[in-house]
Enzyme design. Structure first.
Site, PDB file in Angstrom:
ATOM      1  N   ASN A  56       8.112  -5.555  -3.492  1.00 56.25           N
ATOM      2  CA  ASN A  56       8.738  -6.648  -4.244  1.00 56.25           C
ATOM      3  C   ASN A  56       7.625  -7.555  -4.749  1.00 56.25           C
ATOM      4  O   ASN A  56       7.033  -8.306  -3.974  1.00 56.25           O
ATOM      5  CB  ASN A  56       9.699  -7.421  -3.325  1.00 56.25           C
ATOM      6  CG  ASN A  56      10.219  -8.686  -3.980  1.00 56.25           C
ATOM      7  OD1 ASN A  56      10.152  -8.845  -5.206  1.00 56.25           O
ATOM      8  ND2 ASN A  56      10.749  -9.603  -3.179  1.00 56.25           N
ATOM      9  N   TRP A  57       7.337  -7.461  -6.035  1.00 57.82           N
ATOM     10  CA  TRP A  57       6.217  -8.236  -6.588  1.00 57.82           C
ATOM     11  C   TRP A  57       6.572  -9.703  -6.783  1.00 57.82           C
ATOM     12  O   TRP A  57       5.702 -10.517  -7.062  1.00 57.82           O
ATOM     13  CB  TRP A  57       5.796  -7.656  -7.946  1.00 57.82           C
ATOM     14  CG  TRP A  57       5.210  -6.285  -7.894  1.00 57.82           C
ATOM     15  CD1 TRP A  57       5.189  -5.423  -6.821  1.00 57.82           C
ATOM     16  CD2 TRP A  57       4.530  -5.616  -8.959  1.00 57.82           C
ATOM     17  NE1 TRP A  57       4.552  -4.261  -7.164  1.00 57.82           N
ATOM     18  CE2 TRP A  57       4.135  -4.346  -8.473  1.00 57.82           C
ATOM     19  CE3 TRP A  57       4.234  -5.957 -10.276  1.00 57.82           C
ATOM     20  CZ2 TRP A  57       3.450  -3.433  -9.268  1.00 57.82           C
ATOM     21  CZ3 TRP A  57       3.558  -5.046 -11.063  1.00 57.82           C
ATOM     22  CH2 TRP A  57       3.160  -3.795 -10.553  1.00 57.82           C
ATOM     23  N   LYS A  58       7.822 -10.038  -6.715  1.00 56.57           N
ATOM     24  CA  LYS A  58       8.294 -11.404  -6.993  1.00 56.57           C
ATOM     25  C   LYS A  58       7.797 -11.844  -8.384  1.00 56.57           C
ATOM     26  O   LYS A  58       7.660 -11.000  -9.264  1.00 56.57           O
ATOM     27  CB  LYS A  58       7.842 -12.374  -5.903  1.00 56.57           C
ATOM     28  CG  LYS A  58       8.094 -11.818  -4.500  1.00 56.57           C
ATOM     29  CD  LYS A  58       7.938 -12.841  -3.440  1.00 56.57           C
ATOM     30  CE  LYS A  58       7.992 -12.152  -2.085  1.00 56.57           C
ATOM     31  NZ  LYS A  58       8.270 -13.044  -1.002  1.00 56.57           N
ATOM     32  N   HIS A  68      18.104 -11.293  -2.080  1.00 55.86           N
ATOM     33  CA  HIS A  68      16.836 -11.685  -1.448  1.00 55.86           C
ATOM     34  C   HIS A  68      16.948 -13.137  -0.990  1.00 55.86           C
ATOM     35  O   HIS A  68      17.571 -13.960  -1.678  1.00 55.86           O
ATOM     36  CB  HIS A  68      15.676 -11.510  -2.439  1.00 55.86           C
ATOM     37  CG  HIS A  68      14.346 -11.643  -1.773  1.00 55.86           C
ATOM     38  ND1 HIS A  68      13.811 -12.867  -1.452  1.00 55.86           N
ATOM     39  CD2 HIS A  68      13.461 -10.712  -1.327  1.00 55.86           C
ATOM     40  CE1 HIS A  68      12.637 -12.678  -0.848  1.00 55.86           C
ATOM     41  NE2 HIS A  68      12.401 -11.380  -0.767  1.00 55.86           N
ATOM     42  N   GLU A 127      15.012 -15.558  -1.124  1.00 51.01           N
ATOM     43  CA  GLU A 127      14.534 -16.568  -2.083  1.00 51.01           C
ATOM     44  C   GLU A 127      15.609 -16.871  -3.123  1.00 51.01           C
ATOM     45  O   GLU A 127      15.701 -17.993  -3.622  1.00 51.01           O
ATOM     46  CB  GLU A 127      13.229 -16.087  -2.739  1.00 51.01           C
ATOM     47  CG  GLU A 127      12.073 -16.195  -1.753  1.00 51.01           C
ATOM     48  CD  GLU A 127      10.945 -15.209  -1.971  1.00 51.01           C
ATOM     49  OE1 GLU A 127      10.893 -14.580  -3.038  1.00 51.01           O
ATOM     50  OE2 GLU A 127      10.114 -15.069  -1.051  1.00 51.01           O
ATOM     51  N   GLU A 143      15.321  -8.816   6.582  1.00 54.32           N
ATOM     52  CA  GLU A 143      14.170  -9.671   6.304  1.00 54.32           C
ATOM     53  C   GLU A 143      14.382 -11.047   6.932  1.00 54.32           C
ATOM     54  O   GLU A 143      15.004 -11.930   6.320  1.00 54.32           O
ATOM     55  CB  GLU A 143      14.003  -9.853   4.796  1.00 54.32           C
ATOM     56  CG  GLU A 143      13.747  -8.574   4.043  1.00 54.32           C
ATOM     57  CD  GLU A 143      12.939  -8.827   2.781  1.00 54.32           C
ATOM     58  OE1 GLU A 143      11.851  -8.262   2.666  1.00 54.32           O
ATOM     59  OE2 GLU A 143      13.379  -9.615   1.938  1.00 54.32           O
ATOM     60  N   GLY A 156       6.472 -13.970   3.728  1.00 53.50           N
ATOM     61  CA  GLY A 156       5.358 -14.709   3.115  1.00 53.50           C
ATOM     62  C   GLY A 156       4.640 -15.662   4.042  1.00 53.50           C
ATOM     63  O   GLY A 156       3.873 -16.502   3.596  1.00 53.50           O
ATOM     64  N   SER A 169       6.169  -9.998   5.928  1.00 48.55           N
ATOM     65  CA  SER A 169       4.743  -9.960   6.246  1.00 48.55           C
ATOM     66  C   SER A 169       4.274  -8.610   6.779  1.00 48.55           C
ATOM     67  O   SER A 169       3.411  -8.562   7.657  1.00 48.55           O
ATOM     68  CB  SER A 169       4.393 -11.087   7.240  1.00 48.55           C
ATOM     69  OG  SER A 169       4.626 -12.340   6.638  1.00 48.55           O
ATOM     70  N   GLY A 227       6.355  -7.592   0.323  1.00 46.37           N
ATOM     71  CA  GLY A 227       6.062  -8.583  -0.710  1.00 46.37           C
ATOM     72  C   GLY A 227       4.574  -8.644  -1.000  1.00 46.37           C
ATOM     73  O   GLY A 227       4.032  -7.827  -1.740  1.00 46.37           O
ATOM     74  N   GLY A 228       3.885  -9.593  -0.369  1.00 48.92           N
ATOM     75  CA  GLY A 228       2.467  -9.852  -0.637  1.00 48.92           C
ATOM     76  C   GLY A 228       1.590  -8.606  -0.660  1.00 48.92           C
ATOM     77  O   GLY A 228       0.782  -8.426  -1.581  1.00 48.92           O
TER      78      GLY A 228
HETATM   79  C1  PEP Z   1       9.736 -10.050   0.544  1.00 45.68           C
HETATM   80  O1  PEP Z   1       9.634 -10.955  -0.258  1.00 45.68           O
HETATM   81  O2  PEP Z   1      10.685  -9.266   0.469  1.00 45.68           O
HETATM   82  C2  PEP Z   1       8.723  -9.907   1.584  1.00 45.68           C
HETATM   83  C3  PEP Z   1       8.961  -9.126   2.590  1.00 45.68           C
HETATM   84  O3  PEP Z   1       7.556 -10.637   1.406  1.00 45.68           O
HETATM   85  P1  PEP Z   1       6.221 -10.579   2.337  1.00 45.68           P
HETATM   86  O4  PEP Z   1       5.926  -9.133   2.622  1.00 45.68           O
HETATM   87  O5  PEP Z   1       5.167 -11.229   1.516  1.00 45.68           O
HETATM   88  O6  PEP Z   1       6.543 -11.319   3.588  1.00 45.68           O
END
Ligand code: PEP
Length: 246
Positions: A9-11, A95, A97, A167, A173, A208, A229-230
Protein backbone atom coordinates in the site's frame (compact mmCIF):
# COMPACT_ATOMS: atom_id res chain seq x y z
CA UNK A 1 -4.64 -24.38 0.87
CA UNK A 2 -4.39 -20.58 1.07
CA UNK A 3 -1.99 -18.79 -1.21
CA UNK A 4 0.56 -16.61 0.62
CA UNK A 5 -0.15 -13.04 -0.40
CA UNK A 6 1.79 -9.79 0.00
CA UNK A 7 0.21 -6.48 -0.99
CA UNK A 8 1.96 -3.11 -0.95
CA UNK A 9 0.00 0.00 0.00
CA UNK A 10 1.91 3.02 -1.26
CA UNK A 11 -0.59 5.47 0.25
CA UNK A 12 -0.07 9.05 -1.09
CA UNK A 13 3.63 8.55 -1.76
CA UNK A 14 6.02 8.60 -4.74
CA UNK A 15 6.26 10.90 -7.73
CA UNK A 16 5.69 9.78 -11.31
CA UNK A 17 9.45 9.24 -11.76
CA UNK A 18 9.79 7.34 -8.47
CA UNK A 19 6.79 5.21 -9.42
CA UNK A 20 8.45 4.20 -12.67
CA UNK A 21 11.70 3.28 -10.85
CA UNK A 22 9.94 1.34 -8.15
CA UNK A 23 7.73 -0.58 -10.57
CA UNK A 24 10.71 -1.40 -12.79
CA UNK A 25 12.66 -2.65 -9.76
CA UNK A 26 9.78 -4.85 -8.66
CA UNK A 27 9.16 -6.17 -12.13
CA UNK A 28 12.83 -7.14 -12.59
CA UNK A 29 13.01 -8.71 -9.16
CA UNK A 30 9.89 -10.84 -9.38
CA UNK A 31 9.92 -12.71 -12.66
CA UNK A 32 9.13 -16.38 -13.14
CA UNK A 33 6.75 -18.56 -11.21
CA UNK A 34 6.24 -17.94 -7.52
CA UNK A 35 4.20 -19.51 -4.82
CA UNK A 36 3.29 -16.13 -3.34
CA UNK A 37 0.76 -13.75 -4.84
CA UNK A 38 2.22 -10.24 -4.94
CA UNK A 39 0.41 -6.97 -5.64
CA UNK A 40 0.94 -3.24 -5.23
CA UNK A 41 -1.57 -0.43 -4.72
CA UNK A 42 -0.10 2.83 -6.05
CA UNK A 43 -2.04 6.13 -6.00
CA UNK A 44 -4.79 6.43 -8.66
CA UNK A 45 -2.80 8.62 -11.10
CA UNK A 46 -0.10 5.95 -11.38
CA UNK A 47 -2.29 2.91 -12.00
CA UNK A 48 -1.91 3.15 -15.77
CA UNK A 49 1.88 3.18 -15.31
CA UNK A 50 1.57 0.06 -13.13
CA UNK A 51 -0.43 -1.65 -15.89
CA UNK A 52 2.33 -0.85 -18.36
CA UNK A 53 5.39 -1.67 -16.26
CA UNK A 54 4.06 -4.77 -14.52
CA UNK A 55 2.76 -6.40 -17.66
CA UNK A 56 5.72 -8.80 -17.98
CA UNK A 57 5.87 -9.61 -14.28
CA UNK A 58 3.79 -11.77 -11.98
CA UNK A 59 2.83 -8.76 -9.91
CA UNK A 60 -0.79 -7.69 -9.80
CA UNK A 61 -1.95 -4.22 -8.85
CA UNK A 62 -4.90 -2.51 -7.29
CA UNK A 63 -6.27 0.75 -5.95
CA UNK A 64 -6.40 2.12 -2.43
CA UNK A 65 -10.11 2.96 -2.43
CA UNK A 66 -13.20 3.02 -4.64
CA UNK A 67 -16.64 4.57 -4.70
CA UNK A 68 -19.62 2.62 -3.45
CA UNK A 69 -21.51 4.00 -6.47
CA UNK A 70 -21.39 2.51 -9.96
CA UNK A 71 -21.41 5.88 -11.79
CA UNK A 72 -22.95 9.34 -11.69
CA UNK A 73 -22.56 12.77 -10.15
CA UNK A 74 -19.91 11.91 -7.56
CA UNK A 75 -17.13 14.42 -8.15
CA UNK A 76 -13.69 13.09 -7.38
CA UNK A 77 -14.74 9.48 -6.94
CA UNK A 78 -13.60 6.42 -8.87
CA UNK A 79 -15.80 3.43 -9.68
CA UNK A 80 -15.11 -0.30 -9.72
CA UNK A 81 -15.56 -0.36 -13.51
CA UNK A 82 -12.91 2.34 -13.95
CA UNK A 83 -10.45 0.33 -11.88
CA UNK A 84 -11.23 -2.79 -13.89
CA UNK A 85 -10.69 -0.85 -17.12
CA UNK A 86 -7.17 -0.04 -15.91
CA UNK A 87 -6.46 -3.70 -15.12
CA UNK A 88 -6.76 -3.57 -11.34
CA UNK A 89 -7.25 -6.87 -9.56
CA UNK A 90 -7.45 -5.61 -5.97
CA UNK A 91 -8.89 -2.66 -4.09
CA UNK A 92 -8.32 -1.77 -0.45
CA UNK A 93 -11.51 -1.18 1.50
CA UNK A 94 -11.79 0.33 4.97
CA UNK A 95 -8.14 1.19 5.57
CA UNK A 96 -7.88 2.75 9.04
CA UNK A 97 -6.60 6.02 7.54
CA UNK A 98 -9.84 6.31 5.57
CA UNK A 99 -11.90 5.31 8.59
CA UNK A 100 -10.12 8.02 10.62
CA UNK A 101 -9.51 10.90 8.18
CA UNK A 102 -12.44 10.42 5.80
CA UNK A 103 -14.86 9.29 8.49
CA UNK A 104 -15.70 6.05 6.69
CA UNK A 105 -18.21 4.03 8.65
CA UNK A 106 -18.69 0.26 8.83
CA UNK A 107 -21.81 0.68 6.69
CA UNK A 108 -20.04 2.63 3.95
CA UNK A 109 -17.16 0.17 3.96
CA UNK A 110 -19.59 -2.73 3.56
CA UNK A 111 -21.14 -0.91 0.58
CA UNK A 112 -17.73 -0.40 -0.98
CA UNK A 113 -16.83 -4.06 -0.42
CA UNK A 114 -20.04 -5.08 -2.17
CA UNK A 115 -19.49 -2.63 -5.06
CA UNK A 116 -16.01 -4.04 -5.65
CA UNK A 117 -16.89 -7.72 -5.33
CA UNK A 118 -20.00 -7.42 -7.50
CA UNK A 119 -17.82 -6.26 -10.40
CA UNK A 120 -15.12 -8.88 -9.89
CA UNK A 121 -12.46 -6.86 -8.09
CA UNK A 122 -10.92 -8.54 -5.04
CA UNK A 123 -11.65 -6.28 -2.07
CA UNK A 124 -9.02 -6.25 0.68
CA UNK A 125 -11.02 -5.52 3.82
CA UNK A 126 -8.89 -3.81 6.48
CA UNK A 127 -9.89 -4.24 10.12
CA UNK A 128 -8.13 -3.44 13.37
CA UNK A 129 -8.33 -1.80 16.76
CA UNK A 130 -6.84 1.44 18.09
CA UNK A 131 -4.43 1.40 21.02
CA UNK A 132 -7.17 2.69 23.30
CA UNK A 133 -9.45 -0.15 22.23
CA UNK A 134 -6.69 -2.74 22.77
CA UNK A 135 -5.93 -1.37 26.22
CA UNK A 136 -9.64 -1.52 27.06
CA UNK A 137 -9.57 -5.21 25.94
CA UNK A 138 -11.98 -4.47 23.12
CA UNK A 139 -9.86 -5.86 20.26
CA UNK A 140 -12.13 -8.81 19.47
CA UNK A 141 -15.29 -6.69 19.82
CA UNK A 142 -13.98 -4.09 17.37
CA UNK A 143 -12.59 -6.53 14.81
CA UNK A 144 -15.75 -8.68 15.11
CA UNK A 145 -17.98 -5.62 14.58
CA UNK A 146 -16.00 -4.48 11.53
CA UNK A 147 -16.18 -7.96 9.99
CA UNK A 148 -19.84 -8.53 10.76
CA UNK A 149 -20.85 -5.26 9.10
CA UNK A 150 -19.57 -6.67 5.81
CA UNK A 151 -20.87 -10.19 6.46
CA UNK A 152 -24.36 -8.77 7.05
CA UNK A 153 -24.26 -7.08 3.66
CA UNK A 154 -22.67 -9.73 1.44
CA UNK A 155 -22.87 -12.92 3.50
CA UNK A 156 -20.02 -15.21 4.53
CA UNK A 157 -19.66 -16.44 0.95
CA UNK A 158 -19.30 -12.84 -0.23
CA UNK A 159 -16.61 -11.99 2.31
CA UNK A 160 -14.79 -15.20 1.42
CA UNK A 161 -14.22 -13.86 -2.11
CA UNK A 162 -12.08 -11.05 -0.75
CA UNK A 163 -8.96 -10.81 1.38
CA UNK A 164 -8.98 -9.69 5.00
CA UNK A 165 -6.13 -7.62 6.45
CA UNK A 166 -5.78 -7.37 10.21
CA UNK A 167 -4.09 -4.03 10.81
CA UNK A 168 -3.89 -2.86 14.42
CA UNK A 169 -4.08 0.93 14.09
CA UNK A 170 -1.33 1.43 16.69
CA UNK A 171 1.08 -0.61 14.55
CA UNK A 172 0.53 1.23 11.26
CA UNK A 173 3.42 3.49 10.33
CA UNK A 174 4.75 3.51 13.90
CA UNK A 175 7.58 0.99 13.57
CA UNK A 176 5.87 -0.94 16.37
CA UNK A 177 4.62 -4.21 14.90
CA UNK A 178 2.35 -6.57 16.80
CA UNK A 179 4.31 -9.60 17.97
CA UNK A 180 3.67 -12.76 15.94
CA UNK A 181 1.74 -14.18 18.93
CA UNK A 182 -0.44 -11.09 19.33
CA UNK A 183 -1.25 -11.08 15.62
CA UNK A 184 -1.88 -14.84 15.52
CA UNK A 185 -4.43 -14.54 18.33
CA UNK A 186 -6.52 -12.05 16.33
CA UNK A 187 -6.03 -13.94 13.05
CA UNK A 188 -7.35 -17.12 14.70
CA UNK A 189 -10.40 -15.13 15.82
CA UNK A 190 -10.93 -13.71 12.31
CA UNK A 191 -10.73 -17.22 10.88
CA UNK A 192 -13.34 -18.35 13.41
CA UNK A 193 -15.70 -15.51 12.35
CA UNK A 194 -15.16 -16.32 8.64
CA UNK A 195 -16.09 -19.94 9.35
CA UNK A 196 -15.75 -22.83 6.88
CA UNK A 197 -16.83 -20.54 4.01
CA UNK A 198 -13.63 -18.57 4.54
CA UNK A 199 -11.36 -21.59 4.58
CA UNK A 200 -9.52 -20.41 1.46
CA UNK A 201 -9.63 -16.67 2.25
CA UNK A 202 -6.23 -15.11 2.86
CA UNK A 203 -5.96 -13.20 6.14
CA UNK A 204 -3.00 -10.80 6.02
CA UNK A 205 -1.27 -8.94 8.82
CA UNK A 206 -0.43 -5.26 8.39
CA UNK A 207 1.40 -2.86 10.66
CA UNK A 208 5.11 -1.98 10.34
CA UNK A 209 6.06 -5.25 8.61
CA UNK A 210 9.75 -5.13 7.68
CA UNK A 211 12.06 -7.64 6.00
CA UNK A 212 13.44 -8.53 9.45
CA UNK A 213 10.04 -9.20 11.04
CA UNK A 214 8.22 -10.85 8.13
CA UNK A 215 9.36 -14.46 8.47
CA UNK A 216 8.34 -14.81 12.13
CA UNK A 217 4.89 -13.36 11.36
CA UNK A 218 4.39 -15.62 8.33
CA UNK A 219 5.38 -18.68 10.40
CA UNK A 220 2.15 -18.30 12.38
CA UNK A 221 -0.57 -20.74 11.44
CA UNK A 222 -3.25 -18.18 10.55
CA UNK A 223 -1.11 -15.41 9.03
CA UNK A 224 -1.21 -15.82 5.25
CA UNK A 225 0.90 -12.83 4.26
CA UNK A 226 1.06 -9.07 4.73
CA UNK A 227 -0.32 -5.70 3.76
CA UNK A 228 2.79 -3.52 3.72
CA UNK A 229 2.92 0.26 3.85
CA UNK A 230 6.29 1.96 4.38
CA UNK A 231 8.45 -1.02 3.41
CA UNK A 232 6.60 -1.37 0.08
CA UNK A 233 8.22 1.88 -1.13
CA UNK A 234 11.66 0.26 -1.46
CA UNK A 235 11.81 -2.50 -4.07
CA UNK A 236 14.52 -4.38 -2.16
CA UNK A 237 12.61 -4.39 1.13
CA UNK A 238 9.29 -5.25 -0.44
CA UNK A 239 10.78 -8.12 -2.44
CA UNK A 240 12.49 -9.46 0.69
CA UNK A 241 9.09 -9.56 2.42
CA UNK A 242 7.58 -11.29 -0.64
CA UNK A 243 10.34 -13.92 -0.58
CA UNK A 244 9.71 -14.52 3.12
CA UNK A 245 6.10 -15.38 2.28
CA UNK A 246 7.07 -18.24 -0.06
C1 PEP B 1 -0.67 0.13 5.92
O1 PEP B 1 -0.81 1.32 5.73
O2 PEP B 1 -1.52 -0.66 5.49
C2 PEP B 1 0.50 -0.34 6.65
C3 PEP B 1 0.52 -1.56 7.09
O3 PEP B 1 1.52 0.58 6.83
P1 PEP B 1 2.98 0.30 7.49
O4 PEP B 1 3.49 -1.00 6.93
O5 PEP B 1 3.80 1.47 7.09
O6 PEP B 1 2.76 0.20 8.96
Amino acid sequence: MRRPTVIGNWKMNASFAQTADLLAGLSEGWTGVHQAEVAVCPPYPYLAKAAELLEQSNIAFGAQDLSQHASGAYTGQVSADMLLDLGCKYVLVGHSERREYQGETDTLIAEKFEAAAKKGLVPVLCVGETLEEREAEKTFDVVGRQLRAVIERVGLEGVAKGVVAYEPVWAIGTGRSATPEMAQEVHAYIREVLGPEGEHTAVLYGGSVKPESAAALFAQQDIDGALVGGASLKAEDFLAICRAAE
